[in-house]
Write a protein that holds these residues in place. Structure first.
Motif, PDB file in Angstrom:
ATOM      1  N   GLN A  68       0.835  -1.204   0.000  1.00  0.00           N
ATOM      2  CA  GLN A  68       0.000   0.000   0.000  1.00  0.00           C
ATOM      3  C   GLN A  68       0.867   1.251   0.000  1.00  0.00           C
ATOM      4  O   GLN A  68       1.716   1.417   0.864  1.00  0.00           O
ATOM      5  CB  GLN A  68      -0.890   0.009   1.254  1.00  0.00           C
ATOM      6  N   LEU A  69       0.645   2.126  -0.988  1.00  0.00           N
ATOM      7  CA  LEU A  69       1.424   3.361  -1.040  1.00  0.00           C
ATOM      8  C   LEU A  69       0.635   4.484  -0.362  1.00  0.00           C
ATOM      9  O   LEU A  69       0.120   5.395  -0.997  1.00  0.00           O
ATOM     10  CB  LEU A  69       1.732   3.726  -2.494  1.00  0.00           C
ATOM     11  N   VAL A  70       0.526   4.374   0.950  1.00  0.00           N
ATOM     12  CA  VAL A  70      -0.191   5.375   1.739  1.00  0.00           C
ATOM     13  C   VAL A  70       0.766   5.838   2.840  1.00  0.00           C
ATOM     14  O   VAL A  70       1.446   5.015   3.456  1.00  0.00           O
ATOM     15  CB  VAL A  70      -1.466   4.771   2.364  1.00  0.00           C
ATOM     16  N   TYR A  71       0.815   7.153   3.064  1.00  0.00           N
ATOM     17  CA  TYR A  71       1.837   7.691   3.964  1.00  0.00           C
ATOM     18  C   TYR A  71       1.218   8.498   5.102  1.00  0.00           C
ATOM     19  O   TYR A  71       0.174   9.123   4.927  1.00  0.00           O
ATOM     20  CB  TYR A  71       2.788   8.604   3.173  1.00  0.00           C
ATOM     21  N   CYS A  73      -1.360  13.107  -5.383  1.00  0.00           N
ATOM     22  CA  CYS A  73      -2.792  12.789  -5.327  1.00  0.00           C
ATOM     23  C   CYS A  73      -3.157  12.109  -4.012  1.00  0.00           C
ATOM     24  O   CYS A  73      -2.286  11.771  -3.208  1.00  0.00           O
ATOM     25  CB  CYS A  73      -3.181  11.895  -6.509  1.00  0.00           C
ATOM     26  N   GLY A  74      -4.463  11.921  -3.821  1.00  0.00           N
ATOM     27  CA  GLY A  74      -4.954  11.190  -2.659  1.00  0.00           C
ATOM     28  C   GLY A  74      -4.922  12.021  -1.381  1.00  0.00           C
ATOM     29  O   GLY A  74      -4.854  13.256  -1.398  1.00  0.00           O
ATOM     30  N   GLN A  75      -4.939  11.319  -0.260  1.00  0.00           N
ATOM     31  CA  GLN A  75      -4.943  11.975   1.055  1.00  0.00           C
ATOM     32  C   GLN A  75      -3.700  12.848   1.227  1.00  0.00           C
ATOM     33  O   GLN A  75      -3.738  13.906   1.854  1.00  0.00           O
ATOM     34  CB  GLN A  75      -4.989  10.892   2.153  1.00  0.00           C
ATOM     35  N   GLU A  76      -2.592  12.398   0.613  1.00  0.00           N
ATOM     36  CA  GLU A  76      -1.328  13.146   0.737  1.00  0.00           C
ATOM     37  C   GLU A  76      -1.438  14.528   0.072  1.00  0.00           C
ATOM     38  O   GLU A  76      -0.795  15.487   0.507  1.00  0.00           O
ATOM     39  CB  GLU A  76      -0.175  12.349   0.118  1.00  0.00           C
TER      40      GLU A  76
END
Length: 532
Positions: free
Chosen positions: A368-371, A401-404
């Motif tokens: 998962q690429l979530v930081y 993009c995303g939450q980041e």
């Protein structure tokens, strides 16, 4: 453009007589983005005169936001015209001379190129090393081969295997990893580099899809998004020119800016209104604005973004939306893709370099690429060189993009400038890169009137959800109430062209045409009635 004039001229044209009254139908369009302006233009052209556009922000254009920068125009929002023949945005631009100064470098035919490509992409690792060009090409061929496979599930009706969890990200990672590990000619270090590049490609892909991660994008539906043949064009004078062209025939009094809507009361009967206003009689809709003004209407075309509908649909519609429409809003995906423009005094990159792509070697095996918030910068996939320098100066455009992206939006310009400079120093191996002299960035996620960049078909959703979102209310078979009270337009309502400017424009035209045809049918039915 501020005054909100509601005209109700009595006329005896076919549209009016279609309502069996001697007044024009009153139509309110919510949102002055491409969908709202396209709808308004068609309505006015077809003889509707009582049309009002309510725009929450202080400007028209929606997710188009062109910023003048010296000789150049920077696009914080929509950037490309995707495809040519059959694309109404392309024809609008071409017919009005907006593409005359588009350079060859601004006509991109590549797929995974967030900006157009003259020259070579530099793939740099987090230890400051450049990945050799032949290795990049080798990996790119492999990735594109697997990308083609992702299209086949929808296009050829291929069943999706359980291991993929119907996810583009999971499927792509699994297939590409297996192919890399089975290659007998590659050393372990080459395999590790390719596995790290896979993660970077998936970050780029999620910026293009405007999804938090490709793991959230539906594999079975991925191939339904339809590409219009032709190149991707940049408009040198700015995408805002398209907005201006759409708005030029709309009288300025029609558009009310800074006019957010609180609630659309549809299927409305006068007894619901606290102060029995006789004006309301005969109008099935009341649009309640945040400034406490109530505007009556026969029809409302809602062009709010999917992000706004997700956030506000419960408060925004009374009675509530039908359950299947709410489900469609919940199931479809929208996320934030932001740009970070950095302007430098001098280029620190070589003349042939068109982009700096960030490959984190320590991410080769990640699932998962979530930081976490403090590591938001790890989601920046690349910085593209804006070309030609004669127009843009020495400018880079980063993608996140995303939450980041939302984490980035919360930082101040100084923090973003420092963080991006450190990142560029680390990946290029050049500790002397100066801080940029200017930072400019988008903030689509925290914009209360937009809430995201554009939609995607999330795992569990389908093109059918786009169509359910587009279905007018009340549903034809469910009531004797006046028809076509609430209509829906915007990119997320277009089954094949969601996420695009042409999808938005076509959806607005679609809903305006739907109304026009209803009144034409009514008129025909009335004029062909036998005399009793």
């Amino acid at each position: 453009m501020q005054s909100c004039e509601i005209s109700s001229d009595s006329t005896d044209d076919p549209l009016s007589s279609g309502l069996r009254t001697h007044r024009q139908p009153r139509i309110v369009v919510i949102g002055a983005g491409l969908a709202g302006l396209a709808a308004t233009r068609v309505l006015l052209k077809n003889g509707f005169t009582d049309v009002t556009v309510l725009e929450a922000s202080d400007h028209i254009g929606g997710r188009v936001h062109s910023v003048q920068h010296g000789k150049a125009t920077l696009e914080l929002g929509a950037t490309w015209i995707h495809g040519a023949n059959g694309n109404p945005v392309y024809h609008l631009a071409e017919d009005n001379g907006l593409l005359e100064h588009t350079t060859d470098g601004e006509r991109s035919v590549g797929r995974i190129s967030l900006y157009t490509k003259n020259g070579v992409a530099h793939y740099q690792t987090n230890v400051g090393k450049r990945i050799p060009k032949d290795l990049v090409e080798e990996f790119s061929d492999l990735y594109n081969e697997v990308y083609e496979l992702t299209q086949e599930f929808f296009q050829n009706g291929k069943p999706v295997c359980a291991e993929s969890q119907n996810s583009v990200g999971v499927f792509t990672r699994d297939v590409v990893r297996k192919k890399i590990m089975l290659d007998p000619d590659d050393s372990e270090s080459t395999k590790k580099l390719k596995l790290s590049m896979l993660q970077q490609y998936l970050k780029v892909e999620s910026c293009e899809s405007s999804s938090p991660s490709m793991d959230e994008v539906s594999l079975s539906e991925f191939g339904e998004w339809t590409e219009i043949p032709g190149a991707h064009y940049v408009i040198p004078e700015g995408f805002m020119k398209i907005v201006e062209l759409l708005a030029q025939d709309i009288p300025s009094r029609t558009i009310c800016l800074s006019k957010p809507v609180r609630c659309i009361h549809w299927n409305y009967s006068a007894h619901c209104q606290p102060h029995q206003d006789p004006l309301i009689m005969g109008h099935p809709i009341c649009v309640e604005c945040e400034d406490e003004e109530w505007i009556t209407a026969d029809h409302v075309i809602v062009t709010a973004s999917l992000g706004v509908l997700k956030q506000n649909h419960e408060a925004m519609f009374s009675p509530s939306l039908p359950e299947d429409k709410v489900l469609a809003i919940e199931k479809l995906g929208i996320s934030t893709t932001d740009k970070i423009f950095l302007e430098f005094e001098e280029p620190f990159w070589s003349p042939e370099c068109n982009s700096i792509q960030f490959v984190w070697e320590d991410e080769a095996q990640l699932e998962q690429l979530v930081y976490p918030e403090e590591l938001w910068y790890k989601k920046i996939c690349s910085f593209d060189v804006l070309y030609p320098p004669e127009r843009y100066g020495y400018m880079l455009s980063g993608w996140i993009c995303g939450q980041e992206a939302l984490y980035m939006e919360r930082c101040d310009d100084e923090t973003v400038a420092e963080t991006c400079t450190e990142l560029l120093r680390r990946f290029t191996g050049n500790p002397d890169i100066p801080k940029p002299r200017r930072v400019l960035r988008s903030s689509w996620g925290s914009n209360a009137y937009i809430r995201g960049s554009y939609s995607f078909t999330r795992v569990g959703s389908s093109g059918g959800d786009c169509e359910r979102l587009a279905m007018p209310l009340p549903y034809a078979n469910s009531t004797k109430a006046p028809p076509l009270q609430v209509l829906f337009a915007g990119e997320a309502t277009h089954r094949k062209y969601y996420s695009t400017t042409h999808g938005a424009l076509l959806s607005g035209q679609r809903e305006a045409t739907r109304l026009t045809e209803m009144y034409q049918d009514l008129h025909r039915a009335q004029t062909t009635k036998p005399n009793m």
